[in-house]
Design an enzyme around this catalytic site. Sequence first.
Site, PDB file in Angstrom:
ATOM      1  N   LYS A   1      22.166 -11.277 -38.768  1.00  0.00           N
ATOM      2  CA  LYS A   1      22.171  -9.921 -39.331  1.00  0.00           C
ATOM      3  C   LYS A   1      23.073  -9.010 -38.503  1.00  0.00           C
ATOM      4  CE  LYS A   1      17.590 -10.384 -41.340  1.00  0.00           C
ATOM      5  NZ  LYS A   1      16.148 -10.195 -41.167  1.00  0.00           N
TER       6      LYS A   1
ATOM      7  N   ASP B   1      14.397  -2.796 -45.219  1.00  0.00           N
ATOM      8  CA  ASP B   1      13.790  -4.029 -45.737  1.00  0.00           C
ATOM      9  C   ASP B   1      13.018  -3.748 -47.036  1.00  0.00           C
ATOM     10  OD1 ASP B   1      14.228  -6.498 -44.697  1.00  0.00           O
ATOM     11  OD2 ASP B   1      12.664  -6.415 -43.163  1.00  0.00           O
TER      12      ASP B   1
ATOM     13  N   GLN C   1      11.867  -7.390 -37.354  1.00  0.00           N
ATOM     14  CA  GLN C   1      11.881  -8.794 -37.789  1.00  0.00           C
ATOM     15  C   GLN C   1      10.447  -9.329 -37.857  1.00  0.00           C
ATOM     16  OE1 GLN C   1      14.702 -10.578 -38.772  1.00  0.00           O
ATOM     17  NE2 GLN C   1      13.220 -12.103 -39.423  1.00  0.00           N
TER      18      GLN C   1
END
Length: 283
Positions: free
Chosen positions: A53, A120, A97
Amino acid sequence: MAELIDGKALAKEVRAEVKTRAEAFAAKHGRAPGLHVVLVGEDPASQVYVRNKQRAAGKAGIAGEVHRLPAETTEADLLALIAELNAAPGIDGILVQLPLPDHLDDQTIVDAIDPEKDVDGLHPFNAGLLFVGRHGLRPCTPSGCMRMLEHVGCNPKGKRALVLGRSTLVGKPIALMLLEKHATVTIAHSRTEDLAERVGEADIVVAAVGRAELVQGDWIKKGAVVIDVGINRLEDGSLTGDVDFGGASKHASYITPVPGGVGPMTIAMLLSNTVDAAEARTR
Ligand code: NAD
């Protein structure tokens, strides 16, 4: 034989669009869009995801940092970091994460992210916006699947779509996105009976279960579009999806491979969400 939906190539296209938008943003605001990633602990898969990422963000003209915290980080310390990132004006996207180490509750932490920076798309506020059909930050993997359908000219309107899996991360949001595009949506899950029959009725199959080749090739209706979200590691170390790719390719019109399908799209949509968030925050 089905045509392949090349996630790598499409993700490259999306990343190029993101780069153009990120450069335009930087020219206008004197700074690049900013994405900060928080990684707690040393889970090897998470380390790889975060590295990918970070690399993709840099190449697309997105600035940012990875905050690496030890596995024993307390909830209070993690919440304090998130509060700091929420308050920083130059940070547009925050991604924690998942999964977090066992002593931390994923949802408590996601709830603490400013919804405007929740790239997200997992904060309940953003999930709510999707539910009511309003604009907001949407989860990256389902957004990537929708982009793939669009890319091959598959308009869900009036079609029968079957989603396998009902997770908050993939199954539920993709079902809502397909519904928004006027598909007739069925959600199958671990208690669903007659799975083969349900699959056989579907013009669009999205498999997000996490069981290697659960969906057999000859279940697929002729001409169906198959999006395989599943990532399963086999004993020999190779990766496979939730769909028997070889068998399904004989019946489907389009199909995504694993790897090289949905995976690359997820990262591309994260970058796209970051620029969306930056533009929305500075409007
Ligand atoms: P999850 O474990 O949260 O959910 C799995 C879902 O599958 C559950 O809702 C469960 O009810 C359903 N299920 C279980 N057995 C079933 C069965 N026999 N028939 C039908 N449904 C069944 O998983 P998730 O986070 O939604 O991820 C699903 C898969 O997608 C995993 O393999 C994951 O690695 C993969 N994934 C890939 C990406 C990507 O970028 N490509 C992103 C997220 C998840």
